[in-house]
Write an enzyme that holds these catalytic residues in place. Structure first.
Site, PDB file in Angstrom:
ATOM      1  N   GLU A 428       0.841  -1.174   0.000  1.00 18.61           N
ATOM      2  CA  GLU A 428       0.000   0.000   0.000  1.00 18.61           C
ATOM      3  C   GLU A 428       0.888   1.241   0.000  1.00 18.61           C
ATOM      4  OE1 GLU A 428      -1.204   0.641   3.869  1.00 18.61           O
ATOM      5  OE2 GLU A 428      -2.550   2.312   3.434  1.00 18.61           O
ATOM      6  N   ASP A 501       0.478  -1.055   6.427  1.00 20.99           N
ATOM      7  CA  ASP A 501       0.861  -0.467   7.713  1.00 20.99           C
ATOM      8  C   ASP A 501       0.133  -1.128   8.879  1.00 20.99           C
ATOM      9  OD1 ASP A 501       2.472   1.291   6.415  1.00 20.99           O
ATOM     10  OD2 ASP A 501       1.006   2.931   6.389  1.00 20.99           O
ATOM     11  N   ASP A 503      -1.709   0.018  11.100  1.00 17.48           N
ATOM     12  CA  ASP A 503      -2.675   0.962  11.664  1.00 17.48           C
ATOM     13  C   ASP A 503      -4.053   0.687  11.061  1.00 17.48           C
ATOM     14  OD1 ASP A 503      -2.558   1.872   9.096  1.00 17.48           O
ATOM     15  OD2 ASP A 503      -1.628   3.792   9.571  1.00 17.48           O
ATOM     16  N   ASP A 505      -5.796   2.168   8.710  1.00 17.67           N
ATOM     17  CA  ASP A 505      -5.872   2.186   7.250  1.00 17.67           C
ATOM     18  C   ASP A 505      -5.290   0.907   6.665  1.00 17.67           C
ATOM     19  OD1 ASP A 505      -7.062   4.623   7.254  1.00 17.67           O
ATOM     20  OD2 ASP A 505      -5.195   5.758   7.014  1.00 17.67           O
TER      21      ASP A 505
END
Ligand code: 0RA
Length: 638
Positions: A428, A501, A503, A505
């Protein structure tokens, strides 16, 4: 107190050889010695009680996980017979527990005892694989008990008291020298018992986990049988017919029970069972069901002018879009085929199921024209979407033929062309993609960067998916097609690794991609080709020492205690983009040091439920799911 006669004759010695073999080669009897095999012991014992229920004598089964991972299974059936068996000269009950395959001879007269697959191996196998087992039987006015250690009788059946009740209770401790773990997973057991209760209408099953401080328990009893099962599977979906269509009939000595219901979802969810065993690979019962659906809906649509003569027929897949169905048949001598021996081979079953469903469904459609219309409207639009998807796919093919490459422009491919050794990282973001390209070993690692908002396939039909500029590169890079055309033998990479990541997202992208793989490239997951990369959360640096990477908060605490807190610089990684190419290689991509999580499909039913909840239309269930699972979320960055 009376003791039953107990002597070892030639036959008994053979028995001991048999159980010795079970302990030597447990995998042959229970599949594996992993947690799966461990759970199998419990299912084996409970299956015997379900047989007693099917024979009409048992109404309640109670399963307890006691502290120390002792399993206790109790039923209120007739009790295993306690009289002396003519051939073995020991009690029938002891014979069942010590003689391989004795189950068939004593297994009640339900007659549907399964002979294939892993099932039906019987109580003796559980006994052989237990450190100890203890069986208590109430019948004929008495309470009888026998005890075993590693399959060997240490106390033959002995009358220990009086009782006017009947039933059988088994307690056992699995053998820790055989199993990798003795730690039962309560949720897995619970959902199998729920399934068993759905499959045996009216049978009450309770399960309780007494190991921890917080006792977990559940009671299941479904008067609606498979009707209740389908309602349960569809609880988070929007229904087209409010009541499932339900069929229960016996034909040619084959009892058939089927329930199905249409929802507005795009996926097809059909689960099939033979003698209560989930036939994951389907088989003749499933074929019969599918044929009946296709024929009956096409006939009805033609007869009622919903389809004109000049229109072609609706295809089976159009008619199955959005369906949730459960099919359960009982077959006296089932032939199980296929890779995992979960595909029914008996050819007569196809015709039996087909004609029962033809008849019941055509009656239902005639009696419920509004529902018929609503379902067929959906089938027709599925058919149009399929046609559009075919065109889109051809367009993609033709375009690629013209450009003389079938690979997406953004893909930085690897030099090796041997799929087994190749990996593709789906990354990503721009900067992470750049670092990954520089940091990789270009011999076997390919990088496919993704940008922008990913399509939620749970809310889109196939045509949209082929045309989607975010998913097309993924389809082309994997190189094996999509949906029904997906061909696992054509995959270009042995590992498809999602790198996002740590997190919210990142979690979102991961879920969107996994939903896509689950719905459109399921064999890729089933075959174990999908992985999640694990980037580190922290880097610890201290003068004069090598940098240390931590992947969890626990590791961080541990390392801080090792290194001493003074002079340590803690860097928290927010995203992959914060790592330079070398760091990314060291921490996340180097096969020698990285952590990869393999995505497995343990339970298709559970997976469908979670993807429906997370990616579907209804907000309430999603909120509940997130709240209930919040305690498992470690790295929530909001
Ligand atoms: C065969 C015959 C009879 C009972 C059973 C099997 C039986 C087996 C199991 C295994 C677990 N629970 C069970 N309950 C019953 C009884 C035959 C008779 O009473 O005539």
């Amino acid at each position: 107190m009376e003791k039953f006669e107990h002597e070892y004759n030639a036959e008994q010695i053979q028995v001991l050889d048999g159980l010795e073999h079970v302990r030597k080669r447990p995998g042959m009897y229970i599949g594996s010695v992993s947690i799966r095999g461990l759970h199998h012991l419990v299912y084996e014992i409970v299956d015997n009680c379900v047989d007693e229920a099917l024979a009409g004598y048992c109404t309640h089964i109670k399963i307890e996980i006691e502290p120390g991972n002792i399993i206790c299974v109790e039923d209120d059936g007739r009790g295993i017979p306690v009289d002396i068996h003519a051939k073995t000269k020991i009690s029938a009950a002891e014979t069942v527990y010590t003689q391989l395959n004795a189950g068939g001879k004593f297994g009640g007269d339900s007659g549907y005892k399964v002979s294939g697959g892993l099932h039906g191996v019987g109580a003796s196998v559980v006994n052989a694989l237990s450190t100890w087992a203890e069986v208590t039987i109430q019948r004929d006015g008495g309470i009888f008990q026998m005890k075993f250690e590693r399959g060997k009788t240490v106390q033959p059946l002995t009358r220990i008291g009086d009782s006017d009740k009947t039933g059988t209770k088994v307690r056992f401790l699995a053998d820790d020298t055989i199993f990798e773990t003795l730690e039962y997973d309560y949720e897995t057991l619970e959902s199998r018992f729920r399934e068993m209760a759905f499959l045996t209408k009216g049978l009450s099953i309770s399960v309780e986990d007494k190991r921890g401080e917080e006792v977990k328990k559940a009671d299941f009893c479904f008067e609606g049988g498979l009707n209740s099962f389908v309602e349960f599977l569809n609880k988070n979906k929007e229904k087209i017919n409010q009541q499932p269509i339900y069929i229960e009939k016996e034909d040619g000595d084959v009892p058939v029970e089927i329930a199905f219901q249409y929802t507005t979802a795009y996926s097809e969810n059909i689960y099939s069972f033979v003698n209560n065993i989930n036939t994951i690979e389907g088989g003749t019962h499933l074929e019969g069901f599918k044929r009946a659906l296709t024929k009956t809906f096409n006939d009805y649509a033609k007869a009622h002018n919903i389809l004109k003569e000049k229109d072609g027929n609706l295809q089976g897949e159009d008619i199955r879009e959005g369906i949730t169905a459960v099919i359960s048949v009982k077959v006296r001598e089932p032939q199980f085929e296929g890779q995992t021996k979960t595909k029914l081979g008996n050819s007569n079953v196809a015709g039996i199921v087909q004609s029962l469903v033809n008849e019941a469904l055509s009656n239902f459609l005639e009696e419920n024209p509004n529902i018929a219309k609503a379902i067929l409207e959906k089938c027709v639009s599925a058919s149009r979407a399929r046609e559009a998807a075919r065109k889109a796919r051809e367009l993609v093919r033709r375009k690629n033929a013209l450009e003389s490459t079938t690979l997406p422009g953004k893909l930085a491919d690897c030099s090796s062309k041997v799929p087994e050794e190749c990996e593709v990282y789906i990354v990503e973001g721009d900067s992470a993609g750049g670092s990954a390209k520089q940091g990789r070993d270009r011999k076997f690692q390919a990088i496919l960067p993704l940008w922008g908002k990913m399509l939620n396939v749970e809310k889109s039909r196939a045509d949209k998916i082929y045309n989607n500029d975010k998913l097309q590169p993924v389809i082309l890079a994997v190189g094996a097609g999509i949906g029904n055309d997906f061909d696992i033998t054509k995959i270009r990479y042995g590992k498809v690794i999602i790198m996002a990541d740590a997190d919210v997202d990142g979690a979102h992208i991961r879920t969107l991609l996994l939903t896509f793989f689950f719905r459109y490239m399921r064999p890729l997951i089933e075959n174990g080709n999908v992985f999640l990369a694990q980037p580190p959360l922290y880097k610890l640096s201290k003068r004069g020492m090598k940098d240390v990477y931590c992947y969890t908060d626990e590791e961080l605490t541990e390392n801080l205690n090792a290194m001493g807190k003074d002079g340590v610089n803690i860097q928290r990684y927010k995203g992959l983009g914060e790592m330079n190419p070398e760091q990314l290689w060291d921490t996340t991509m180097n096969p020698e040091t990285r952590i990869l999580i393999q995505v497995k499909l343990e339970d298709a039913m559970k997976a469908d439920e979670i993807f429906t909840i997370l990616m579907g239309d209804e907000i309430g269930p999603r909120r509940e799911f997130i709240e209930a699972n919040a305690k498992y979320v470690k790295n929530l960055d909001i």
